[in-house]
Structure formats: structure tokens, C-alpha cells
Motif scaffolding. Structure first.
Motif, mmCIF file in Angstrom:
data_model
loop_
_atom_site.group_PDB
_atom_site.id
_atom_site.type_symbol
_atom_site.label_atom_id
_atom_site.label_comp_id
_atom_site.label_asym_id
_atom_site.label_seq_id
_atom_site.Cartn_x
_atom_site.Cartn_y
_atom_site.Cartn_z
ATOM 1 N N LYS A 31 0.847 -1.187 0.000
ATOM 2 C CA LYS A 31 0.000 0.000 0.000
ATOM 3 C C LYS A 31 0.879 1.232 0.000
ATOM 4 O O LYS A 31 1.904 1.263 0.675
ATOM 5 C CB LYS A 31 -0.885 -0.025 1.259
ATOM 6 C CG LYS A 31 -1.856 1.111 1.431
ATOM 7 C CD LYS A 31 -2.623 0.897 2.735
ATOM 8 C CE LYS A 31 -3.678 1.959 2.948
ATOM 9 N NZ LYS A 31 -4.408 1.765 4.226
ATOM 10 N N CYS A 32 0.506 2.250 -0.760
ATOM 11 C CA CYS A 32 1.242 3.513 -0.762
ATOM 12 C C CYS A 32 0.242 4.656 -0.914
ATOM 13 O O CYS A 32 -0.438 4.755 -1.933
ATOM 14 C CB CYS A 32 2.276 3.550 -1.890
ATOM 15 S SG CYS A 32 3.264 5.077 -1.908
ATOM 16 N N ASP A 33 0.138 5.490 0.109
ATOM 17 C CA ASP A 33 -0.830 6.587 0.118
ATOM 18 C C ASP A 33 -0.112 7.921 0.255
ATOM 19 O O ASP A 33 0.903 8.024 0.947
ATOM 20 C CB ASP A 33 -1.814 6.426 1.273
ATOM 21 C CG ASP A 33 -2.686 5.186 1.122
ATOM 22 O OD1 ASP A 33 -3.077 4.883 -0.010
ATOM 23 O OD2 ASP A 33 -2.961 4.530 2.141
ATOM 24 N N CYS A 34 -0.666 8.926 -0.396
ATOM 25 C CA CYS A 34 -0.108 10.279 -0.310
ATOM 26 C C CYS A 34 -0.974 11.154 0.591
ATOM 27 O O CYS A 34 -2.208 11.118 0.516
ATOM 28 C CB CYS A 34 -0.024 10.904 -1.697
ATOM 29 S SG CYS A 34 1.270 10.212 -2.747
ATOM 30 N N PHE A 35 -0.319 11.954 1.433
ATOM 31 C CA PHE A 35 -0.995 12.888 2.321
ATOM 32 C C PHE A 35 -0.401 14.272 2.092
ATOM 33 O O PHE A 35 0.818 14.417 1.978
ATOM 34 C CB PHE A 35 -0.816 12.474 3.784
ATOM 35 C CG PHE A 35 -1.372 11.110 4.103
ATOM 36 C CD1 PHE A 35 -2.682 10.966 4.543
ATOM 37 C CD2 PHE A 35 -0.580 9.973 3.960
ATOM 38 C CE1 PHE A 35 -3.200 9.712 4.835
ATOM 39 C CE2 PHE A 35 -1.086 8.717 4.260
ATOM 40 C CZ PHE A 35 -2.399 8.582 4.689
ATOM 41 N N TYR A 36 -1.275 15.294 2.063
ATOM 42 C CA TYR A 36 -0.829 16.645 1.740
ATOM 43 C C TYR A 36 -1.188 17.607 2.869
ATOM 44 O O TYR A 36 -2.333 17.641 3.327
ATOM 45 C CB TYR A 36 -1.488 17.084 0.431
ATOM 46 C CG TYR A 36 -1.051 18.425 -0.107
ATOM 47 C CD1 TYR A 36 0.297 18.742 -0.243
ATOM 48 C CD2 TYR A 36 -1.994 19.368 -0.500
ATOM 49 C CE1 TYR A 36 0.693 19.964 -0.754
ATOM 50 C CE2 TYR A 36 -1.617 20.595 -1.019
ATOM 51 C CZ TYR A 36 -0.261 20.886 -1.136
ATOM 52 O OH TYR A 36 0.120 22.114 -1.647
ATOM 53 N N LYS A 37 -0.186 18.331 3.330
ATOM 54 C CA LYS A 37 -0.329 19.301 4.423
ATOM 55 C C LYS A 37 -0.833 18.613 5.710
ATOM 56 O O LYS A 37 -0.666 17.415 5.874
ATOM 57 C CB LYS A 37 -1.216 20.462 3.987
ATOM 58 C CG LYS A 37 -0.574 21.280 2.862
ATOM 59 C CD LYS A 37 -1.376 22.525 2.543
ATOM 60 C CE LYS A 37 -0.643 23.362 1.488
ATOM 61 N NZ LYS A 37 -1.378 24.594 1.140
ATOM 62 N N ASN A 38 -1.436 19.377 6.634
ATOM 63 C CA ASN A 38 -1.880 18.819 7.931
ATOM 64 C C ASN A 38 -0.809 17.886 8.500
ATOM 65 O O ASN A 38 -1.079 16.736 8.854
ATOM 66 C CB ASN A 38 -3.198 18.057 7.775
ATOM 67 C CG ASN A 38 -4.319 18.934 7.246
ATOM 68 O OD1 ASN A 38 -4.467 20.081 7.670
ATOM 69 N ND2 ASN A 38 -5.084 18.403 6.311
ATOM 70 N N VAL A 39 0.413 18.404 8.576
ATOM 71 C CA VAL A 39 1.578 17.560 8.873
ATOM 72 C C VAL A 39 1.446 16.804 10.187
ATOM 73 O O VAL A 39 1.652 15.580 10.233
ATOM 74 C CB VAL A 39 2.863 18.428 8.881
ATOM 75 C CG1 VAL A 39 4.048 17.605 9.355
ATOM 76 C CG2 VAL A 39 3.123 18.968 7.486
ATOM 77 N N LYS A 40 1.107 17.483 11.265
ATOM 78 C CA LYS A 40 1.044 16.823 12.562
ATOM 79 C C LYS A 40 -0.007 15.716 12.563
ATOM 80 O O LYS A 40 0.253 14.581 13.016
ATOM 81 C CB LYS A 40 0.730 17.840 13.653
ATOM 82 C CG LYS A 40 0.756 17.244 15.058
ATOM 83 C CD LYS A 40 0.561 18.323 16.110
ATOM 84 C CE LYS A 40 0.620 17.713 17.514
ATOM 85 N NZ LYS A 40 0.433 18.768 18.564
ATOM 86 N N GLU A 41 -1.164 16.012 12.041
ATOM 87 C CA GLU A 41 -2.254 15.027 12.007
ATOM 88 C C GLU A 41 -1.883 13.827 11.132
ATOM 89 O O GLU A 41 -2.098 12.675 11.520
ATOM 90 C CB GLU A 41 -3.518 15.700 11.472
ATOM 91 C CG GLU A 41 -4.704 14.767 11.321
ATOM 92 C CD GLU A 41 -5.908 15.466 10.712
ATOM 93 O OE1 GLU A 41 -6.735 14.772 10.099
ATOM 94 O OE2 GLU A 41 -6.010 16.713 10.842
ATOM 95 N N ASN A 42 -1.299 14.100 9.977
ATOM 96 C CA ASN A 42 -0.954 13.009 9.067
ATOM 97 C C ASN A 42 0.197 12.157 9.594
ATOM 98 O O ASN A 42 0.217 10.930 9.402
ATOM 99 C CB ASN A 42 -0.616 13.571 7.686
ATOM 100 C CG ASN A 42 -1.854 14.019 6.929
ATOM 101 O OD1 ASN A 42 -2.932 13.449 7.094
ATOM 102 N ND2 ASN A 42 -1.717 15.068 6.117
#
Length: 344
Positions: A31-42
Motif C-alpha cells: 500500500k502507498c498513500d499520499c498525504f498533503y499538508k496537515n503535517v502533525k495530524e498526518n
């Protein structure tokens, strides 16, 4: 490996999507997912749900965000840091046990960047015992015992390595060390359906009158197999060996094979297990039907014909036991499907 990519700028986001696309072709990346911004939460989410995190941002942001989350070297995910231009891939955390250094090299090759690795064994072109444990899915009983052995590696102090199983594949990592083969278990044809042997490797050396020991236990490594009717042993072996080559794991490291009850009489599967001298675990179709995991793919053909989502991934994960994880997605070759899972 499950990988999360976290970015904070538009350029970094685009680089993350490029990496994700390249990793989607790798069957060892589940699995490979991308997360953008919201650094602490992500970061909080990814730290507890992924095996590796690729942070495409300034290293200061990564360090400050991840610092409160760190637990221990045998529990933390691998953390990589990449600049938004993709010039350097830095291994920040869990380089050995978490596989961070190997992942750093992989990502650097994919985007033609320079890998930055700072662990002593690696920069001296040697292999730590914890690197070997990670690559070949062993569990180190006492993490504190890693340090003296890695120091021994760095100082060219030979040690003795004992095992009842074939671990000749380790000899290239520990040149000059003494390998002792202990009496092992041999399977008869009558044993092949129900005997699974989990071995242990024992490392030892003496220095300044003090004896040091380290033990690694095998995590159960299972190859799940599905097959169309009438496929030969050669068909099965080609698919199995292709998957193991992708993982860089020798057949001697495999603990068992697993297939579904409706395929228990397939001669190709049975004969392949006999050839490899490994037990074949038969998973009841109802157990497969009741098994759910977000990591397993779904086959409409198999669902329509047998009322189940799939065979090889599900059988591998069930045989690996509760908490087991998929380490190689399903591949299909000439009517044979293969996947690989490992116990917790």
C-alpha cells in the motif's frame, strides 16, 4: 511494506505522486498513500498505520513532528526525508530493524537521487545483525544485544552462528564467521500437511573474557498459492520463485505453503511442496470466506465461481496467524497465483 508519503508544498506533492506511481508497480509494496499538508495530524496517523513514512519537506519539520511519537527501534516505522527537488533521500529513523536504509536506497534509485545513510555498519560497507533480521524476517529476542554484535562486525571480530536450518544465504554478510549446522527436522510425506518448523539462529562471541549472545527467532513466512486445475509443479515453482526473487528471500527461509481446501488435491501444488520439502497448510474455504483484510485484493472471477474474494493472499495471511501481514501482493503467472505473508 505499507508506505505513507507526506508533503507540504506543491512541488513536493507532485514528487510524492511520482513516487507513488512508481511504487504501485512493486509487488512488495502492499500500500502507498499520499498525504498533503496537515503535517502533525498526518504524521500521527501514518506513524501507527504504516511501515514506512516518506516526508518530502524540510528535515527540521520532520524531526520536530516525529520526535514526540518515537517509541523504540523495534517498534518505530522507517522515516525517510526528501527535499522537494528530489536530490537527496535521507534515512532518518529505523534504518535497520525498520528497513529504512533499504527503502532509502530503493527510493533513491526510483527518482535518481542520492541516498544519505549514516549508520556505522552501512557507511563501512558492512551489515548489522538488525539489518539481517529485517531483511529476512527474524525477531531479535533482546534488542539491547544488537549493539555489541554490530560493534563486533565493525571491528572485524568473528563470531559463531548456529542454526538447525539452512542459513547458508547469510554467509555473504558475515565473512570470517563460523557457521554451525545443528541437527534439524526432516519431513516425511505424511508430515507435509501439518508440520511447520520455526527455527532460531544463535549468535555468540567472546571479547575480553566476556561472552555475548544474541538469538533471532523466525517469524513464520508463508507462501500462499492458488492454481487453476491441472497446473504442473513447474508452473507453481516458477510463480513461487518469481515472488521470492522480488523479496530477495531464498526458499530455505520459507516455513510453509498454504492453499485453500478446494485445491488440496492439485498435484502441481502438492509436488512443489514436496520438492521444496516444506509443509502445505490447507485453509478451509469457510475460513477464507470469513476472512477480511483491506490488504487483500478482490477477484470478481473467484468471487463468482467460489463465493470468496481470493485465494493466495487470504490463505497466506490466515496461515501466518493473527497479526500477520502481507509482504508480497498477488502475482499471477500462467494460471498460478502467489502471495507471501509473515507472522507478527
Amino acid at each position: 511494506m505499507k508506505i505513507a508519503i507526506i508533503s507540504v508544498t506543491e512541488n513536493a506533492k507532485n514528487l510524492g505522486l511520482e513516487i507513488q506511481e512508481k511504487l504501485s508497480k512493486d509487488p512488495t509494496v502492499i500500500k502507498c498513500d499520499c498525504f498533503y499538508k496537515n503535517v502533525k495530524e498526518n504524521f500521527n496517523y501514518a506513524f501507527n498505520n504504516y511501515d514506512g513514512i516518506i516526508a518530502i519537506m524540510a528535515s527540521g519539520i520532520t524531526v520536530r513532528t516525529v520526535a514526540p511519537l518515537i517509541k523504540s527501534k523495534d517498534k518505530d516505522p522507517a522515516i525517510l526525508n526528501i527535499d522537494e527537488k528530489g536530490e537527496y533521500v535521507v534515512s532518518l529513523l529505523s534504518g535497520h530493524l525498520g528497513g529504512g536504509n533499504d527503502l532509502t536506497r530503493k527510493i533513491a534509485r526510483l527518482i535518481r537521487a542520492k541516498p544519505v545513510i549514516s549508520t556505522s555498519t552501512d557507511v563501512n560497507y558492512k551489515y548489522g545483525v538488525d539489518t539481517i533480521a529485517s531483511r529476512y524476517y527474524y525477531r531479535i529476542n533482546n534488542v539491547k544485544s544488537i549493539l555489541p554484535f554490530n560493534k563486533a562486525v565493525l571491528n572485524n571480530i568473528p563470531f559463531t552462528i548456529k542454526s538447525e536450518k539452512d542459513i547458508s544465504f547469510l554467509k555473504k554478510y558475515f565473512l570470517g564467521c563460523k557457521f554451525e549446522q545443528l541437527p534439524g527436522k526432516v519431513y516425511s510425506d505424511n508430515d507435509l500437511e501439518n508440520k511447520v518448523n520455526l527455527g532460531q539462529i544463535q549468535f555468540s562471541f567472546e571479547s575480553d573474557g566476556q561472552e555475548f549472545t544474541l538469538e533471532m527467532d523466525e517469524r513464520k513466512l508463508v507462501v500462499g498459492i492458488g492454481s487453476r486445475r491441472g497446473k504442473t509443479m513447474q508452473n507453481v515453482m516458477i510463480a513461487v520463485e518469481n515472488a521470492l526473487e522480488n523479496l530477495n528471500i531464498p526458499i530455505s527461509r520459507v516455513n510453509s505453503f498454504a492453499t485453500i481446501s478446494i485445491k488440496k488435491d492439485e498435484e502441481g501444488i502438492i509436488n512443489a511442496c514436496k520438492h521444496y520439502n516444506r509443509p502445505l497448510e490447507i485453509i478451509d474455504i469457510d475460513d477464507v470466506r470469513n476472512f477480511t483484510s483491506d490488504d487483500c485484493s478482490r477477484s470478481e472471477f473467484v468471487q463468482k465461481k467460489f463465493g470468496i474474494d481470493g485465494v493466495c493472499e487470504q490463505c497466506a495471511m490466515i496461515a501466518a496467524g493473527e497479526g500477520g501481514k502481507l509482504i508480497h501482493k498477488k502475482i499471477a503467472m500462467d494460471g498460478v497465483t502467489v502471495a507471501v505473508a509473515v507472522s507478527k
